[in-house]
Design a protein around this motif. Structure first.
Motif, PDB file in Angstrom:
ATOM      1  N   UNK A   1       0.830  -1.189   0.000  1.00 32.67           N
ATOM      2  CA  UNK A   1       0.000   0.000   0.000  1.00 32.67           C
ATOM      3  C   UNK A   1       0.869   1.244   0.000  1.00 32.67           C
ATOM      4  N   UNK A   2       0.309   2.330  -0.481  1.00 33.89           N
ATOM      5  CA  UNK A   2       1.035   3.592  -0.579  1.00 33.89           C
ATOM      6  C   UNK A   2       0.326   4.662   0.241  1.00 33.89           C
ATOM      7  N   UNK A   3       1.108   5.399   0.986  1.00 35.70           N
ATOM      8  CA  UNK A   3       0.578   6.470   1.824  1.00 35.70           C
ATOM      9  C   UNK A   3       1.267   7.788   1.477  1.00 35.70           C
ATOM     10  N   UNK A   4       0.584   8.863   1.782  1.00 36.00           N
ATOM     11  CA  UNK A   4       1.150  10.180   1.502  1.00 36.00           C
ATOM     12  C   UNK A   4       2.253  10.551   2.486  1.00 36.00           C
ATOM     13  N   UNK A   5       2.327   9.798   3.588  1.00 39.77           N
ATOM     14  CA  UNK A   5       3.314  10.104   4.611  1.00 39.77           C
ATOM     15  C   UNK A   5       4.073   8.832   4.957  1.00 39.77           C
ATOM     16  N   UNK A   6       5.210   9.004   5.610  1.00 41.28           N
ATOM     17  CA  UNK A   6       6.038   7.866   5.990  1.00 41.28           C
ATOM     18  C   UNK A   6       5.550   7.210   7.272  1.00 41.28           C
ATOM     19  N   UNK A   7       5.847   5.923   7.388  1.00 39.75           N
ATOM     20  CA  UNK A   7       5.703   5.171   8.635  1.00 39.75           C
ATOM     21  C   UNK A   7       4.284   5.173   9.198  1.00 39.75           C
ATOM     22  N   UNK A   8       3.357   4.953   8.341  1.00 42.14           N
ATOM     23  CA  UNK A   8       1.976   4.790   8.774  1.00 42.14           C
ATOM     24  C   UNK A   8       1.705   3.310   8.995  1.00 42.14           C
ATOM     25  N   UNK A   9       1.004   2.992  10.063  1.00 38.25           N
ATOM     26  CA  UNK A   9       0.798   1.596  10.418  1.00 38.25           C
ATOM     27  C   UNK A   9      -0.658   1.176  10.447  1.00 38.25           C
ATOM     28  N   UNK A  10      -1.552   2.057  10.074  1.00 40.20           N
ATOM     29  CA  UNK A  10      -2.969   1.693  10.073  1.00 40.20           C
ATOM     30  C   UNK A  10      -3.513   1.687   8.648  1.00 40.20           C
ATOM     31  N   UNK A  11      -4.476   0.844   8.443  1.00 44.74           N
ATOM     32  CA  UNK A  11      -5.059   0.670   7.114  1.00 44.74           C
ATOM     33  C   UNK A  11      -5.584   1.990   6.558  1.00 44.74           C
ATOM     34  N   UNK A  12      -6.232   2.756   7.386  1.00 39.43           N
ATOM     35  CA  UNK A  12      -6.870   3.987   6.918  1.00 39.43           C
ATOM     36  C   UNK A  12      -5.880   5.058   6.465  1.00 39.43           C
ATOM     37  N   UNK A  13      -4.621   4.912   6.844  1.00 39.24           N
ATOM     38  CA  UNK A  13      -3.614   5.904   6.450  1.00 39.24           C
ATOM     39  C   UNK A  13      -3.098   5.692   5.035  1.00 39.24           C
ATOM     40  N   UNK A  14      -3.452   4.563   4.439  1.00 38.65           N
ATOM     41  CA  UNK A  14      -2.947   4.228   3.110  1.00 38.65           C
ATOM     42  C   UNK A  14      -4.010   4.489   2.060  1.00 38.65           C
ATOM     43  N   UNK A  15      -3.607   5.219   1.054  1.00 38.65           N
ATOM     44  CA  UNK A  15      -4.568   5.653   0.026  1.00 38.65           C
ATOM     45  C   UNK A  15      -4.701   4.634  -1.104  1.00 38.65           C
ATOM     46  N   UNK A  16      -3.596   3.989  -1.453  1.00 35.26           N
ATOM     47  CA  UNK A  16      -3.609   3.087  -2.598  1.00 35.26           C
ATOM     48  C   UNK A  16      -3.202   1.687  -2.152  1.00 35.26           C
ATOM     49  N   UNK A  17      -3.872   0.709  -2.743  1.00 36.50           N
ATOM     50  CA  UNK A  17      -3.634  -0.685  -2.366  1.00 36.50           C
ATOM     51  C   UNK A  17      -3.465  -1.553  -3.598  1.00 36.50           C
ATOM     52  N   UNK A  18      -2.573  -2.543  -3.455  1.00 28.62           N
ATOM     53  CA  UNK A  18      -2.473  -3.573  -4.469  1.00 28.62           C
ATOM     54  C   UNK A  18      -3.527  -4.646  -4.212  1.00 28.62           C
TER      55      UNK A  18
END
Length: 122
Positions: free
Chosen positions: A96-113
């Motif tokens: 998954x890709x997030x706009x910020x570094x070191x996010x550990x929760x699902x909701x923090x990730x914008x894009x998913x494979x």
């Protein structure tokens, strides 16, 4: 960014496997990347995250010491090297890709494979 994870399969306990996540689209290097997994009947679980530069990684306690995450921004790819595999590692693995570094929760990730399935046999 579009993500596609692959490399899963059937592995015996104690074995190793490397998962890949290929990204398409622009600006891959501007995203913090994460790996998650979801075992049957369980919630999606954070595995680890790597920052945009690829020089700092954060792992969950459940995999720390057995897993290495890396990325190659020139190839738009992030990797998950897993060693000393256990049956408990059986899950579908997602990048998954997030706009910020070191996010550990699902909701923090914008894009998913779409996920790749790993089965570890005992």
């Amino acid at each position: 960014v579009q993500l596609q994870a692959f490399g899963g399969g059937l592995v015996q306990a104690g074995g190793s496997l490397r998962l890949y996540c290929a990204a398409s689209g622009r600006s891959f290097s501007t995203y913090g990347m994460g790996w998650f997994r979801q075992a049957p009947g369980k919630e999606r679980e954070f595995v680890g995250a790597i920052n945009r530069n690829g020089d700092s990684i954060y792992y969950s306690d459940s995999v720390k010491g057995r897993v290495t995450i890396s990325r190659d921004n020139a190839k738009n790819t992030v990797y998950l090297q897993m060693n000393s595999l256990k049956p408990d590692d059986t899950a579908v693995y997602y990048c998954a890709a997030a706009l910020y570094d070191f996010r550990s929760t699902v909701n923090d990730y914008r894009y998913w494979g779409q996920g790749t399935e790993l089965t570890v046999s005992s």
